[in-house]
Design a protein around this motif. Structure first.
Motif, PDB file in Angstrom:
ATOM      1  N   HIS A  40       0.831  -1.099  -0.112  1.00  0.00           N
ATOM      2  CA  HIS A  40       0.406   0.086  -0.384  1.00  0.00           C
ATOM      3  C   HIS A  40       0.715   1.066  -0.225  1.00  0.00           C
ATOM      4  O   HIS A  40       1.795   0.833   0.261  1.00  0.00           O
ATOM      5  N   HIS A  60     -11.909   4.155  -6.521  1.00  0.00           N
ATOM      6  CA  HIS A  60     -10.114   3.803  -5.650  1.00  0.00           C
ATOM      7  C   HIS A  60      -9.791   2.776  -5.771  1.00  0.00           C
ATOM      8  O   HIS A  60     -10.945   2.339  -5.354  1.00  0.00           O
ATOM      9  N   PRO A  61      -8.714   2.086  -5.470  1.00  0.00           N
ATOM     10  CA  PRO A  61      -8.118   0.861  -5.088  1.00  0.00           C
ATOM     11  C   PRO A  61      -7.828   0.598  -3.333  1.00  0.00           C
ATOM     12  O   PRO A  61      -6.651   0.345  -3.070  1.00  0.00           O
ATOM     13  N   HIS A 118      -4.039   0.628  -3.026  1.00  0.00           N
ATOM     14  CA  HIS A 118      -3.205  -1.113  -3.284  1.00  0.00           C
ATOM     15  C   HIS A 118      -1.518   0.077  -4.097  1.00  0.00           C
ATOM     16  O   HIS A 118      -2.233   0.354  -6.228  1.00  0.00           O
ATOM     17  N   LYS A 119      -0.633  -0.361  -3.875  1.00  0.00           N
ATOM     18  CA  LYS A 119       0.228   0.085  -4.653  1.00  0.00           C
ATOM     19  C   LYS A 119       0.262  -0.648  -6.534  1.00  0.00           C
ATOM     20  O   LYS A 119       0.303  -1.830  -5.677  1.00  0.00           O
ATOM     21  N   GLU A 121      -1.724   0.363  -8.707  1.00  0.00           N
ATOM     22  CA  GLU A 121      -3.018   0.102  -9.731  1.00  0.00           C
ATOM     23  C   GLU A 121      -3.231   1.757  -9.909  1.00  0.00           C
ATOM     24  O   GLU A 121      -2.399   2.569  -9.142  1.00  0.00           O
ATOM     25  N   PRO A 122      -3.884   1.966 -10.957  1.00  0.00           N
ATOM     26  CA  PRO A 122      -4.282   3.065 -11.181  1.00  0.00           C
ATOM     27  C   PRO A 122      -5.070   3.768  -9.693  1.00  0.00           C
ATOM     28  O   PRO A 122      -6.241   2.774  -9.623  1.00  0.00           O
ATOM     29  N   VAL A 125     -10.133   4.582 -11.364  1.00  0.00           N
ATOM     30  CA  VAL A 125     -10.745   4.127 -11.287  1.00  0.00           C
ATOM     31  C   VAL A 125     -12.436   4.069 -12.131  1.00  0.00           C
ATOM     32  O   VAL A 125     -12.887   4.516 -11.683  1.00  0.00           O
TER      33      VAL A 125
END
Length: 128
Positions: A40, A60-61, A118-119, A121-122, A125
């Motif tokens: 993260h 968002h992730p 989460h590191k 990931e875009p 979204v």
């Protein structure tokens, strides 16, 4: 000659600042850093909205904390009633929840968005 160069540089920088300021929705990345939670990172972004501008449905992730710095923003989170926040108020948006934000005031509105995501990931979204 230096005066002419300085004037030209001033015109270029002034034009760039004007173009930047005229964008209806402007995101400015402020901080991106690893945290102690494996996989993260923390991200902080300033988002500036022109009057009437909508940030359409997205997610968002990870979690978001939105703090209204200036103006009035209406947030619509999937499955919830809309909430309107003014400068100084904040909102927690859970991971993966589809939401939108709209400037419903008469002037510019700004939010400070802080994410724990989460590191890799875009960050944003778009909703389908």
């Amino acid at each position: 000659m230096k005066t002419i160069q300085a004037m030209a540089l001033g015109l270029v920088l002034g034009a760039a600042a004007t173009a930047h300021a005229d964008q209806p929705l402007q995101r400015t990345d402020l901080v991106r850093s690893d945290i102690d939670v494996p996989g993260h990172e923390a991200v902080q972004v300033r988002v500036d909205f022109a009057p009437g501008v909508l940030a359409p449905n997205h997610s968002h992730p990870g979690e978001e904390i939105a703090f209204v710095v200036d103006g009035t923003l209406e947030y619509r989170l999937e499955g919830r009633e809309p909430v309107t926040l003014k400068a100084g108020q904040s909102l927690f948006i859970p991971s993966g929840v589809v939401h939108s934000a709209k400037n419903v005031g008469s002037g510019k509105a700004s939010e400070l968005a802080t994410y724990i995501v989460h590191k890799g990931e875009p960050l944003v979204v778009p909703a389908k």
